[in-house]
Design an enzyme around this catalytic site. Structure first.
Site, PDB file in Angstrom:
ATOM      1  N   ASP A  18      47.787  19.241   3.689  1.00 63.48           N
ATOM      2  CA  ASP A  18      48.219  18.312   4.734  1.00 63.48           C
ATOM      3  C   ASP A  18      49.027  17.178   4.097  1.00 63.48           C
ATOM      4  OD1 ASP A  18      46.507  19.435   7.018  1.00 63.48           O
ATOM      5  OD2 ASP A  18      45.001  19.039   5.483  1.00 63.48           O
TER       6      ASP A  18
ATOM      7  N   ASP B 124      44.375  24.559   3.719  1.00 58.51           N
ATOM      8  CA  ASP B 124      45.802  24.260   3.829  1.00 58.51           C
ATOM      9  C   ASP B 124      46.116  22.996   3.037  1.00 58.51           C
ATOM     10  OD1 ASP B 124      44.835  22.109   5.278  1.00 58.51           O
ATOM     11  OD2 ASP B 124      46.005  22.517   7.082  1.00 58.51           O
TER      12      ASP B 124
ATOM     13  N   ASP C  55      50.853  21.642   6.421  1.00 60.44           N
ATOM     14  CA  ASP C  55      51.174  20.797   7.574  1.00 60.44           C
ATOM     15  C   ASP C  55      51.995  19.611   7.086  1.00 60.44           C
ATOM     16  OD1 ASP C  55      49.818  22.279   9.499  1.00 60.44           O
ATOM     17  OD2 ASP C  55      47.933  21.206   9.191  1.00 60.44           O
TER      18      ASP C  55
HETATM   19  P1  ATP Z   1      40.646  22.089   5.009  1.00 61.25           P
HETATM   20  O1  ATP Z   1      40.376  21.868   3.579  1.00 61.25           O
HETATM   21  O2  ATP Z   1      39.910  23.260   5.554  1.00 61.25           O
HETATM   22  O3  ATP Z   1      42.102  22.134   5.338  1.00 61.25           O
HETATM   23  P2  ATP Z   1      40.738  19.629   6.436  1.00 61.25           P
HETATM   24  O4  ATP Z   1      39.729  18.581   6.691  1.00 61.25           O
HETATM   25  O5  ATP Z   1      41.944  19.245   5.662  1.00 61.25           O
HETATM   26  O6  ATP Z   1      39.993  20.840   5.772  1.00 61.25           O
HETATM   27  P3  ATP Z   1      42.528  20.310   8.597  1.00 61.25           P
HETATM   28  O7  ATP Z   1      42.353  21.286   9.715  1.00 61.25           O
HETATM   29  O8  ATP Z   1      43.647  20.590   7.672  1.00 61.25           O
HETATM   30  O9  ATP Z   1      41.127  20.228   7.861  1.00 61.25           O
HETATM   31  O10 ATP Z   1      42.716  18.914   9.284  1.00 61.25           O
HETATM   32  C1  ATP Z   1      42.783  17.680   8.593  1.00 61.25           C
HETATM   33  C2  ATP Z   1      42.786  16.563   9.581  1.00 61.25           C
HETATM   34  O11 ATP Z   1      44.030  16.525  10.248  1.00 61.25           O
HETATM   35  C3  ATP Z   1      41.724  16.752  10.663  1.00 61.25           C
HETATM   36  O12 ATP Z   1      40.639  15.919  10.427  1.00 61.25           O
HETATM   37  C4  ATP Z   1      42.382  16.364  11.946  1.00 61.25           C
HETATM   38  O13 ATP Z   1      41.918  15.120  12.372  1.00 61.25           O
HETATM   39  C5  ATP Z   1      43.840  16.274  11.614  1.00 61.25           C
HETATM   40  N1  ATP Z   1      44.551  17.286  12.387  1.00 61.25           N
HETATM   41  C6  ATP Z   1      44.555  18.599  12.194  1.00 61.25           C
HETATM   42  N2  ATP Z   1      45.324  19.235  13.083  1.00 61.25           N
HETATM   43  C7  ATP Z   1      45.835  18.271  13.874  1.00 61.25           C
HETATM   44  C8  ATP Z   1      46.705  18.262  14.983  1.00 61.25           C
HETATM   45  N3  ATP Z   1      47.213  19.389  15.475  1.00 61.25           N
HETATM   46  N4  ATP Z   1      46.997  17.072  15.540  1.00 61.25           N
HETATM   47  C9  ATP Z   1      46.491  15.944  15.054  1.00 61.25           C
HETATM   48  N5  ATP Z   1      45.666  15.876  14.000  1.00 61.25           N
HETATM   49  C10 ATP Z   1      45.328  17.023  13.429  1.00 61.25           C
HETATM   50 MN    MN Z   2      43.573  20.585   5.537  1.00 59.19          MN
HETATM   51 MN    MN Z   3      45.826  20.915   8.370  1.00 57.99          MN
END
Ligand code: ATP
Ligand code: MN
Ligand code: MN
Length: 373
Positions: free
Chosen positions: A206, A204, A297
């Site tokens: 962020d 995703d 997100d």
């Molecule tokens: P990917 O490349 O798979 O997206 P990622 O490390 O970006 O890997 P994410 O699930 O997007 O993974 O999450 C990024 C960070 O955002 C996580 O480390 C987490 O701490 C934080 N996070 C994710 N979801 C939430 C949430 N609902 N509330 C608070 N923090 C969150």
């Molecule tokens: Mn992510």
């Molecule tokens: Mn995310």
């Protein structure tokens, strides 16, 4: 006197936030095996076992050499008996029978596929499995009840399970920046999550949004989301008003209003590669439009909380979990994506940068690229 021995340098710290964990590491075969059994444990609702395997994998990711023998594990913390056994099997036979059984099991494969649907968690996937459903088409054939998120998830199953490229993430930053500029000039859009840790692809995008004048960010998210929606950029969005309370403790006289502005939106964008900017509307008749659904997100944060939000949303999940554990058990502090609270001094510690948060915690600064725990 600088008396660091080789042994000192081989020492791996107990908490992920005390270690440097690069994206590329030297123990891929072992970490994949451990992460498989970690995932399987979570599928079975065994959070504790899942965490233990996941921690063991995380430790190996920070180990600067390839583990050749179980003797190499003696300097490593947090590797339990079961993890050790799996590591030994992989080292001796090239694979672990237990892990291979999991990988081949119908339950594991089915759960994994169901969980790939946006909006589906372990609980829903497990229920469907119990009901005898096995494939995505079973869901349709048996009229499985899907909420609106899951319906969109199913509709865009392929797109949402193909990796998001950095260029796609950057295109989305541009669109969101354009939306933000219309309602609040001077506000910034910052790419965080895995991309900030140096990953070339992600599941995703962020994004954090903030404005240097505290309070200006209030109400911004709903305007931005409405505009993006009206322009055809959004396939799905679910916006949450912040429900953040700094601490349960009633006696803390923190005005709820200062903490009440942390909004976030879980969304699915429609990215179009033909037009100047992404969008779903057909623009003229010029050739084929390649559209792709991308999970995004969006998080709006007051400036005073930005560093905490940046640290909290950069991840990785293991790194974040250990940051919080370290704060709590080693420093008697409570860290979250909004604040850092010292439970004995009963004060909030402010920070204008991630570096300051690490300083408050007495930790060496770990750059985002080294947080891939
Ligand atoms: P990917 O490349 O798979 O997206 P990622 O490390 O970006 O890997 P994410 O699930 O997007 O993974 O999450 C990024 C960070 O955002 C996580 O480390 C987490 O701490 C934080 N996070 C994710 N979801 C939430 C949430 N609902 N509330 C608070 N923090 C969150
Ligand atoms: Mn992510
Ligand atoms: Mn995310």
């Amino acid at each position: 006197v600088h008396a660091e021995t080789l042994e000192d340098r081989c020492q791996v710290a107990a908490y992920a936030c005390q270690r440097r964990t690069p994206l590329a590491h030297k123990n891929q075969l072992l970490t994949e095996a451990l992460e498989t059994v970690a995932e399987e444990a979570l599928f079975r609702g065994s959070e504790g076992r899942g965490l233990a395997f996941s921690r063991a994998a995380s430790v190996l990711k920070s180990f600067p050499w390839t583990v050749r023998s179980v003797k190499d594990l003696s300097s490593l913390p947090g590797i339990g008996e079961h993890s050790r056994k799996i590591i030994q099997e992989v080292l001796e036979d090239g694979a672990s029978a237990e892990v291979e059984n999991v990988r081949q099991s119908e339950r594991y494969q089915t759960m994994k596929n169901f969980k790939k649907i946006f909006g589906v968690g372990v609980k829903t996937a497990g229920r469907w499995y119990q009901e005898g459903l096995r494939t995505i088409s079973d869901l349709q054939a048996h009229h499985a009840k899907l909420n609106s998120a899951q319906q969109v998830g199913l509709l865009h199953y392929r797109d949402l399970n193909s990796p998001v490229k950095r260029s796609e993430a950057e295109a989305i930053v541009q669109v969101v920046q354009k939306a933000v500029d219309q309602f609040l000039p001077g506000a910034s859009v910052i790419l965080t999550g895995g991309f900030r840790r140096g990953k070339q692809t992600g599941h995703d995008v962020d994004l954090l949004i903030t404005h240097p004048t505290e309070g200006q960010e209030m109400g911004l998210l709903s305007k931005v989301v409405s505009w993006l929606d009206s322009q055809g950029f959004m396939l799905y969005h679910s916006t949450h008003r912040n429900s953040f309370q700094p601490l349960e403790d009633e006696e803390l006289s923190v005005s709820a209003t200062t903490m009440d502005r942390f909004d976030r939106c879980f969304s699915i964008f429609c990215l179009s590669s033909m037009t100047e900017e992404p969008g779903c509307e057909l623009k003229g008749s010029g050739g084929a439009h390649h559209r792709k659904a991308v999970r995004v997100d969006l998080v709006v944060t007051p400036y005073s909380q930005f560093s905490f939000a940046l640290l909290g949303w950069t991840g990785s999940k293991n790194f974040e979990r250990d940051l919080r554990r370290f704060s709590k058990y080693e420093k008697k502090m409570v860290l979250n994506s909004h604040t850092l609270y010292h439970t004995e001094k009963k004060i909030f510690l402010s920070a204008a940068s991630e570096e300051e948060i690490f300083q408050h915690l007495g930790l060496d600064f770990i750059s985002p690229e080294q947080r891939n725990a």
